[in-house]
Scaffold this motif. Structure first.
Motif, PDB file in Angstrom:
ATOM      1  N   ALA A   1      46.142  48.929  42.343  1.00 16.46           N
ATOM      2  CA  ALA A   1      44.811  48.920  41.742  1.00 16.46           C
ATOM      3  C   ALA A   1      43.779  49.253  42.809  1.00 16.46           C
ATOM      4  O   ALA A   1      43.915  48.856  43.974  1.00 16.46           O
ATOM      5  N   VAL A   2      42.758  49.997  42.398  1.00 14.93           N
ATOM      6  CA  VAL A   2      41.648  50.322  43.298  1.00 14.93           C
ATOM      7  C   VAL A   2      40.489  49.396  42.932  1.00 14.93           C
ATOM      8  O   VAL A   2      39.936  49.489  41.828  1.00 14.93           O
ATOM      9  N   ILE A   3      40.145  48.501  43.867  1.00 15.59           N
ATOM     10  CA  ILE A   3      39.236  47.385  43.545  1.00 15.59           C
ATOM     11  C   ILE A   3      37.997  47.411  44.442  1.00 15.59           C
ATOM     12  O   ILE A   3      38.097  47.575  45.659  1.00 15.59           O
ATOM     13  N   ASN A   4      36.845  47.193  43.826  1.00 19.82           N
ATOM     14  CA  ASN A   4      35.602  47.043  44.584  1.00 19.82           C
ATOM     15  C   ASN A   4      35.674  45.775  45.434  1.00 19.82           C
ATOM     16  O   ASN A   4      36.230  44.760  45.008  1.00 19.82           O
ATOM     17  N   THR A   5      35.097  45.823  46.609  1.00 15.22           N
ATOM     18  CA  THR A   5      35.227  44.717  47.553  1.00 15.22           C
ATOM     19  C   THR A   5      34.701  43.398  47.018  1.00 15.22           C
ATOM     20  O   THR A   5      35.313  42.344  47.237  1.00 15.22           O
ATOM     21  N   ASN A   6      33.547  43.404  46.337  1.00 16.38           N
ATOM     22  CA  ASN A   6      33.016  42.122  45.864  1.00 16.38           C
ATOM     23  C   ASN A   6      33.976  41.442  44.905  1.00 16.38           C
ATOM     24  O   ASN A   6      34.184  40.221  44.965  1.00 16.38           O
ATOM     25  N   TYR A   7      34.619  42.208  44.031  1.00 18.43           N
ATOM     26  CA  TYR A   7      35.573  41.623  43.103  1.00 18.43           C
ATOM     27  C   TYR A   7      36.886  41.271  43.807  1.00 18.43           C
ATOM     28  O   TYR A   7      37.565  40.309  43.418  1.00 18.43           O
ATOM     29  N   ALA A   8      37.245  42.034  44.824  1.00 16.52           N
ATOM     30  CA  ALA A   8      38.448  41.722  45.595  1.00 16.52           C
ATOM     31  C   ALA A   8      38.291  40.380  46.307  1.00 16.52           C
ATOM     32  O   ALA A   8      39.172  39.512  46.235  1.00 16.52           O
ATOM     33  N   THR A   9      37.158  40.194  46.981  1.00 15.90           N
ATOM     34  CA  THR A   9      36.944  38.947  47.721  1.00 15.90           C
ATOM     35  C   THR A   9      36.783  37.766  46.775  1.00 15.90           C
ATOM     36  O   THR A   9      37.254  36.662  47.059  1.00 15.90           O
ATOM     37  N   ASP A  10      36.124  37.985  45.637  1.00 16.21           N
ATOM     38  CA  ASP A  10      35.968  36.900  44.667  1.00 16.21           C
ATOM     39  C   ASP A  10      37.317  36.450  44.113  1.00 16.21           C
ATOM     40  O   ASP A  10      37.482  35.294  43.691  1.00 16.21           O
ATOM     41  N   SER A  11      38.308  37.353  44.111  1.00 15.65           N
ATOM     42  CA  SER A  11      39.639  36.999  43.590  1.00 15.65           C
ATOM     43  C   SER A  11      40.573  36.497  44.688  1.00 15.65           C
ATOM     44  O   SER A  11      41.757  36.278  44.453  1.00 15.65           O
ATOM     45  N   GLY A  12      40.028  36.337  45.900  1.00 14.11           N
ATOM     46  CA  GLY A  12      40.821  35.768  46.987  1.00 14.11           C
ATOM     47  C   GLY A  12      41.493  36.772  47.897  1.00 14.11           C
ATOM     48  O   GLY A  12      42.258  36.393  48.789  1.00 14.11           O
ATOM     49  N   LEU A  13      41.227  38.061  47.698  1.00 13.69           N
ATOM     50  CA  LEU A  13      41.806  39.090  48.560  1.00 13.69           C
ATOM     51  C   LEU A  13      40.945  39.305  49.800  1.00 13.69           C
ATOM     52  O   LEU A  13      39.715  39.199  49.741  1.00 13.69           O
TER      53      LEU A  13
END
Length: 283
Positions: free
Chosen positions: A205-217
């Motif tokens: 998946a190609v994920i925007n950073t804000n959503y990546a960090t919010d999901s614990g990545l």
């Protein structure tokens, strides 16, 4: 003069003195209350807890300038622009220039960038493989469904040699503009806020950073590839901005807010809360 008269005169004089001076601490308290009541309230819309942390830090510094900055968090990329257009908030800070231009074009709005904030990487993630070269034949990959972030996602996948897209489409290619797809990858387009949640069910998946960090990545540790690994190749249209309605573009208070954001203190806060993933775009 009798003692009684002297006592009355002394009390009266002291009362007048205290009334004139405000009684020491009372004067200071009154001044503080006056300054507070005179503070100008500005509402700014953001997306993600990380941006809330950064903007609350900025807000704490703006209090000394008589500005009460209220940070309003939204859960997707549409509502902050709708709220700004409707006048429910005064500013927003969540989007890059490409996204803003596309929103204005499709919604007949005149939201205007008034200052750069940061460049946030777009990353490729997977729970199935540890190297993007190992993405299998017929893989399923999720990408954001808006034209700007989706286009950027396809350019990222082109950068690692997975696909090729029509060069004539510039920074906004779509899935239909893919010209070469040797591994026959299939794409599922989702709202950007939903892409991270799809990760367990797809190959990548190609994920925007804000959503990546919010999901614990952690983008630097967990991504297979970040497009900012070669930041010189990231177009200026992907720089994030503070935005206002066009009629407020020259608002003096809003300029003070931008100026306070674009400081070393904010750069340090961005470094802290994003673990070095986001890069100040105003420098």
């Amino acid at each position: 003069m009798k003692k009684k008269d002297l006592l009355f005169s002394g009390v009266a004089a002291l009362t007048l003195f205290l009334a004139a001076c405000g009684g020491g601490q009372t004067t200071a308290d009154s001044s503080k209350e006056a300054a507070t009541s005179a503070a100008e309230t500005v509402k700014i819309g953001v997306v993600s807890e990380v941006e809330v942390d950064v903007w609350k830090d900025v807000a704490s510094r703006l209090k000394n300038q008589g500005i009460d900055l209220e940070v309003v968090q939204f859960s997707d990329y549409v509502q902050p622009n709708v709220a700004l257009t409707n006048g429910d908030i005064d500013l927003n800070a969540f989007q890059h220039i490409a996204y803003l231009k596309d929103f204005n074009a499709n919604n007949n709005s005149d939201i205007t960038p008034i200052g750069f904030t940061y460049i946030s990487p777009l990353g490729l993630y997977s729970e199935k493989v540890t190297d993007y070269k190992d993405i299998p034949e017929g893989a399923k990959i999720t990408i954001p469904n808006d034209v700007t972030n989706g286009g950027r996602a396809l350019l990222l996948l082109q950068a690692i040699g997975l696909i090729k897209v029509d060069e004539a489409k510039g920074t906004t290619p779509t899935v239909s503009d893919i010209t070469e797809n040797p591994k026959n990858v299939t794409f599922e387009e989702l709202d950007a806020a939903q892409v991270a949640r799809s990760l367990p069910d797809v190959d990548a998946a190609v994920i925007n950073t804000n959503y990546a960090t919010d999901s614990g990545l952690d983008p630097k540790k967990d991504s297979l590839f970040l497009d900012t690994d070669n930041i010189a190749a990231v177009a200026d249209v992907y720089k994030n901005v503070v935005a206002a309605r066009a009629e407020d573009a020259d608002n003096a208070t809003y300029k003070k807010i931008v100026a306070e954001y674009q400081t070393d203190a904010t750069a340090a806060k961005i470094e802290e809360v994003t673990k070095g993933n986001d890069v100040p775009a105003w420098k």
